[in-house]
Design a protein around this motif. Sequence first.
Motif, PDB file in Angstrom:
ATOM      1  N   ALA A 113       0.832  -1.208   0.000  1.00  0.00           N
ATOM      2  CA  ALA A 113       0.000   0.000   0.000  1.00  0.00           C
ATOM      3  C   ALA A 113       0.861   1.250   0.000  1.00  0.00           C
ATOM      4  O   ALA A 113       0.625   2.189  -0.763  1.00  0.00           O
ATOM      5  N   ASN A 114       1.864   1.279   0.886  1.00  0.00           N
ATOM      6  CA  ASN A 114       2.751   2.436   1.020  1.00  0.00           C
ATOM      7  C   ASN A 114       4.202   1.981   1.038  1.00  0.00           C
ATOM      8  O   ASN A 114       4.546   1.043   1.763  1.00  0.00           O
ATOM      9  N   LEU A 115       5.031   2.634   0.255  1.00  0.00           N
ATOM     10  CA  LEU A 115       6.474   2.394   0.293  1.00  0.00           C
ATOM     11  C   LEU A 115       7.144   3.638   0.855  1.00  0.00           C
ATOM     12  O   LEU A 115       7.042   4.727   0.276  1.00  0.00           O
ATOM     13  N   ILE A 116       7.820   3.475   1.993  1.00  0.00           N
ATOM     14  CA  ILE A 116       8.568   4.574   2.593  1.00  0.00           C
ATOM     15  C   ILE A 116      10.056   4.268   2.471  1.00  0.00           C
ATOM     16  O   ILE A 116      10.517   3.211   2.908  1.00  0.00           O
ATOM     17  N   THR A 117      10.801   5.162   1.844  1.00  0.00           N
ATOM     18  CA  THR A 117      12.250   4.980   1.734  1.00  0.00           C
ATOM     19  C   THR A 117      12.946   5.997   2.634  1.00  0.00           C
ATOM     20  O   THR A 117      12.583   7.175   2.656  1.00  0.00           O
ATOM     21  N   LEU A 118      13.925   5.523   3.369  1.00  0.00           N
ATOM     22  CA  LEU A 118      14.662   6.354   4.325  1.00  0.00           C
ATOM     23  C   LEU A 118      16.115   6.468   3.902  1.00  0.00           C
ATOM     24  O   LEU A 118      16.860   5.489   3.919  1.00  0.00           O
ATOM     25  N   GLY A 119      16.517   7.651   3.462  1.00  0.00           N
ATOM     26  CA  GLY A 119      17.903   7.874   3.069  1.00  0.00           C
ATOM     27  C   GLY A 119      18.352   6.989   1.929  1.00  0.00           C
ATOM     28  O   GLY A 119      19.522   6.588   1.855  1.00  0.00           O
ATOM     29  N   THR A 120      17.454   6.700   1.008  1.00  0.00           N
ATOM     30  CA  THR A 120      17.773   5.812  -0.118  1.00  0.00           C
ATOM     31  C   THR A 120      18.417   6.582  -1.267  1.00  0.00           C
ATOM     32  O   THR A 120      17.857   7.579  -1.725  1.00  0.00           O
ATOM     33  N   PRO A 121      19.569   6.133  -1.777  1.00  0.00           N
ATOM     34  CA  PRO A 121      20.134   6.730  -2.989  1.00  0.00           C
ATOM     35  C   PRO A 121      19.422   6.150  -4.211  1.00  0.00           C
ATOM     36  O   PRO A 121      19.785   5.086  -4.708  1.00  0.00           O
ATOM     37  N   HIS A 122      18.388   6.819  -4.678  1.00  0.00           N
ATOM     38  CA  HIS A 122      17.584   6.294  -5.777  1.00  0.00           C
ATOM     39  C   HIS A 122      18.289   6.376  -7.118  1.00  0.00           C
ATOM     40  O   HIS A 122      17.831   5.775  -8.097  1.00  0.00           O
ATOM     41  N   PHE A 123      19.361   7.101  -7.193  1.00  0.00           N
ATOM     42  CA  PHE A 123      20.249   7.015  -8.355  1.00  0.00           C
ATOM     43  C   PHE A 123      21.674   7.147  -7.844  1.00  0.00           C
ATOM     44  O   PHE A 123      21.917   7.692  -6.767  1.00  0.00           O
ATOM     45  N   SER A 124      22.609   6.603  -8.609  1.00  0.00           N
ATOM     46  CA  SER A 124      23.994   6.585  -8.140  1.00  0.00           C
ATOM     47  C   SER A 124      24.950   6.425  -9.315  1.00  0.00           C
ATOM     48  O   SER A 124      24.609   5.807 -10.335  1.00  0.00           O
ATOM     49  N   GLN A 125      26.155   6.970  -9.151  1.00  0.00           N
ATOM     50  CA  GLN A 125      27.214   6.778 -10.134  1.00  0.00           C
ATOM     51  C   GLN A 125      28.233   5.749  -9.650  1.00  0.00           C
ATOM     52  O   GLN A 125      29.238   5.512 -10.322  1.00  0.00           O
ATOM     53  N   GLU A 126      27.964   5.151  -8.474  1.00  0.00           N
ATOM     54  CA  GLU A 126      28.883   4.163  -7.913  1.00  0.00           C
ATOM     55  C   GLU A 126      28.877   2.912  -8.786  1.00  0.00           C
ATOM     56  O   GLU A 126      27.818   2.349  -9.080  1.00  0.00           O
ATOM     57  N   ARG A 127      30.040   2.438  -9.202  1.00  0.00           N
ATOM     58  CA  ARG A 127      30.136   1.426 -10.244  1.00  0.00           C
ATOM     59  C   ARG A 127      29.526   0.090  -9.850  1.00  0.00           C
ATOM     60  O   ARG A 127      28.982  -0.637 -10.691  1.00  0.00           O
ATOM     61  N   TRP A 128      29.557  -0.277  -8.554  1.00  0.00           N
ATOM     62  CA  TRP A 128      29.118  -1.606  -8.163  1.00  0.00           C
ATOM     63  C   TRP A 128      27.597  -1.729  -8.059  1.00  0.00           C
ATOM     64  O   TRP A 128      27.052  -2.819  -8.200  1.00  0.00           O
ATOM     65  N   THR A 129      26.919  -0.648  -7.781  1.00  0.00           N
ATOM     66  CA  THR A 129      25.455  -0.725  -7.668  1.00  0.00           C
ATOM     67  C   THR A 129      24.738  -0.091  -8.854  1.00  0.00           C
ATOM     68  O   THR A 129      23.523  -0.243  -8.989  1.00  0.00           O
ATOM     69  N   ARG A 130      25.480   0.606  -9.699  1.00  0.00           N
ATOM     70  CA  ARG A 130      24.840   1.364 -10.770  1.00  0.00           C
ATOM     71  C   ARG A 130      24.039   0.479 -11.728  1.00  0.00           C
ATOM     72  O   ARG A 130      22.955   0.871 -12.167  1.00  0.00           O
ATOM     73  N   ARG A 131      24.529  -0.710 -12.034  1.00  0.00           N
ATOM     74  CA  ARG A 131      23.823  -1.592 -12.957  1.00  0.00           C
ATOM     75  C   ARG A 131      22.412  -1.889 -12.464  1.00  0.00           C
ATOM     76  O   ARG A 131      21.434  -1.795 -13.211  1.00  0.00           O
ATOM     77  N   THR A 132      22.291  -2.227 -11.183  1.00  0.00           N
ATOM     78  CA  THR A 132      20.982  -2.567 -10.638  1.00  0.00           C
ATOM     79  C   THR A 132      20.112  -1.333 -10.476  1.00  0.00           C
ATOM     80  O   THR A 132      18.910  -1.355 -10.771  1.00  0.00           O
ATOM     81  N   ILE A 133      20.695  -0.236  -9.984  1.00  0.00           N
ATOM     82  CA  ILE A 133      19.911   0.990  -9.825  1.00  0.00           C
ATOM     83  C   ILE A 133      19.433   1.502 -11.180  1.00  0.00           C
ATOM     84  O   ILE A 133      18.297   1.980 -11.307  1.00  0.00           O
ATOM     85  N   ASP A 134      20.265   1.383 -12.216  1.00  0.00           N
ATOM     86  CA  ASP A 134      19.834   1.779 -13.556  1.00  0.00           C
ATOM     87  C   ASP A 134      18.679   0.906 -14.033  1.00  0.00           C
ATOM     88  O   ASP A 134      17.759   1.397 -14.701  1.00  0.00           O
ATOM     89  N   PHE A 135      18.720  -0.386 -13.695  1.00  0.00           N
ATOM     90  CA  PHE A 135      17.609  -1.285 -14.040  1.00  0.00           C
ATOM     91  C   PHE A 135      16.302  -0.763 -13.433  1.00  0.00           C
ATOM     92  O   PHE A 135      15.255  -0.741 -14.088  1.00  0.00           O
TER      93      PHE A 135
END
Length: 231
Positions: A113-135
Motif C-alpha cells: 500500500a505504502n512504500l517509505i524509503t529512508l535515506g535511499t540513494p535512488h540514483f547513483s554513479q557508484e560502479r558496483w550498484t549502478r547496474r541494478t539501480i539503472d535497471f
Amino acid sequence: MPLPTVILPGYFESAKSYQKLEQSLKEIGFPAVTVPLGRRDWIPTLGGRSFINILQKLDQTVKNVLFEFNVPQINLIGHSAGGWISRIYLGELPYSGRGNDKSLLCNGHKLVANLITLGTPHFSQERWTRRTIDFVNQNYPGAFYKDVNYICVAGKTVFGNKKLGSWLAYNSYLLTCGKGNTWGDGITPIEAAHLEGAQNIVIEDVRHSPKSPQRWYGSPDILSTWANYLS
C-alpha cells in the motif's frame, strides 16, 4: 488497525540494527516485522552481483506477514539500499542482475500500500550498484506504480566539504550524484533520496545509519514526521 509493516534493512545491515525501530513502531500502534537478514546475506551481492537472494527473503517475509495478519497488503519501509531494492520488488519484470543466470519476478506492487524509503540513494554513479539501480530507474522511473503511495525521506544534516568532519559526506555525495558540495544525511544527498511524483520529505539533523550515536530516521522523536503515512 493499520496494515502491518515490513522493514528491509540497508546494505550490509542486519535485522538486529532495526529492532529499536520495529519496537518504536509497535509502541505507536504500527505492527512491524524486519526482514531476517544477517550481514552474511549480503556477501553474494558484492562486486555488483545480483540482489536476488535479498529479494527472495523480502518476498518470503511479506508473504508470511500477509498470512499471519490475514491482510491483503502491507506497508514497506526500505532503508538506504533497501529502498531501491524494494522498488525492484514492486516490479512486473524479471530481475536477474549481474552474475546470476536465474531471474526473479516479484510483482509486489499489488501487495504494498505504502512504500517509505529512508535515506535511499535512488540514483547513483557508484560502479558496483549502478547496474541494478539503472535497471530500477529505466523500468520503474519515479513513483511508478499509481496504486502505491511513495514516501521518500531525506536528511539535511551534513553539507559536504573537503575538510575534517565532512570529508566522508563529500565523497559519498560525489560518488552518488556527482556533486560533493551539497546537503544530505552524511551518506546520501537529498537530491538522490527523492523521487519524481513521490511525497518527498526533508528532515533536519538526522544521520543515515541506525547505528549512529545521534538521531537517525528511525529515532522515536523522528518517527512522527513520516510514520503517519503508514495509516
